[in-house]
Design a protein around this motif. Sequence first.
Motif, mmCIF file in Angstrom:
data_model
loop_
_atom_site.group_PDB
_atom_site.id
_atom_site.type_symbol
_atom_site.label_atom_id
_atom_site.label_comp_id
_atom_site.label_asym_id
_atom_site.label_seq_id
_atom_site.Cartn_x
_atom_site.Cartn_y
_atom_site.Cartn_z
ATOM 1 N N GLY A 129 -3.651 22.711 27.254
ATOM 2 C CA GLY A 129 -4.404 23.332 28.469
ATOM 3 C C GLY A 129 -4.439 22.113 29.739
ATOM 4 O O GLY A 129 -4.048 20.970 29.592
ATOM 5 N N THR A 134 -7.943 23.039 24.945
ATOM 6 C CA THR A 134 -7.602 24.076 23.745
ATOM 7 C C THR A 134 -6.881 23.677 22.661
ATOM 8 O O THR A 134 -6.002 22.623 22.670
ATOM 9 N N THR A 136 -4.483 24.098 19.598
ATOM 10 C CA THR A 136 -3.250 24.550 19.139
ATOM 11 C C THR A 136 -3.064 24.346 17.444
ATOM 12 O O THR A 136 -2.541 23.250 17.411
#
Length: 292
Positions: A129, A134, A136
């Motif tokens: 991000g 974010t 992942t």
Amino acid sequence: MSQNIPTHFVQQYTTNLQLLLQQKGSRLRSAVMEQTHVGKQAVAVDQIGVTNAAKRVGRYQPLTPVDIPTDRRWVFPTDYDWNDLIDNFDKLRLLVDPQSAYVQSAIAALGRSIDDEIITAFFGTAKTGENGSTSTTFPASQEVSNDVGGTDTDLNLAKLKKAREILMANEVDPDEQLFVAITAKQHTALLNETQAVSLDYTNRPALVDGKITAFMGFNFIHTERLSITASDRSVPAWAKSGMHLGLWGDIRTDVRQRADLSSLPWQVYAEGTFGATRTEEKKIVKIICREA
């Protein structure tokens, strides 16, 4: 017979210092991309997504931008250090200066820490991000189960084929270097694969020196530091550009005398600041190997 002869017995001490068996430094560093960074976190790579070309349906039609998707993959630093003291009184009793061996041991330890960072990043949660907020996770679609090629199997030809298939299907550059990290268990399992050792399938006679270094386009790197859960070893197969090593401070050593301590001992110190991350999940495959 004189009872005083033992007084003249000679005590001989070694003039060599030898490191005990250990992985001497990093083995994975050369198999990943690396870059130097500054700051509390850094961008490992800016990602440009996939687009499709539009088919023309007439002349002088208005243009529509494709709006390329973009993203960022972040890497975060971890600080490591190592130190030990060599007393001056101890040095007087030795026939060899131990400082050099201590420095070698420190460098080896920090090199192993680099590998641990890389190994953790293979399948760990990556940060994505604009500002790395974010999370992942590693997708199940990139895994090869331990039942490929037989129920509860270790590394075999079928698993390597499947890993290669996944990477090819993901359009990994066919000219890019591919690697697989394996322990001694997986290496032994490969030696039991006829195709991996027979000169009918390879021009590298593995049984001459007892090592399989490459097969099916993969370069094998031996390490005993891969994670294991119960009897399932997580073996990574990856394209070199799929992993990133960020260096905020490469391994540095320092040897100096400590005037603040009694006997003025010598301090051997080493430090490094680095971190690792996946750059793209589709360039990494997790091969689950069931160890006997």
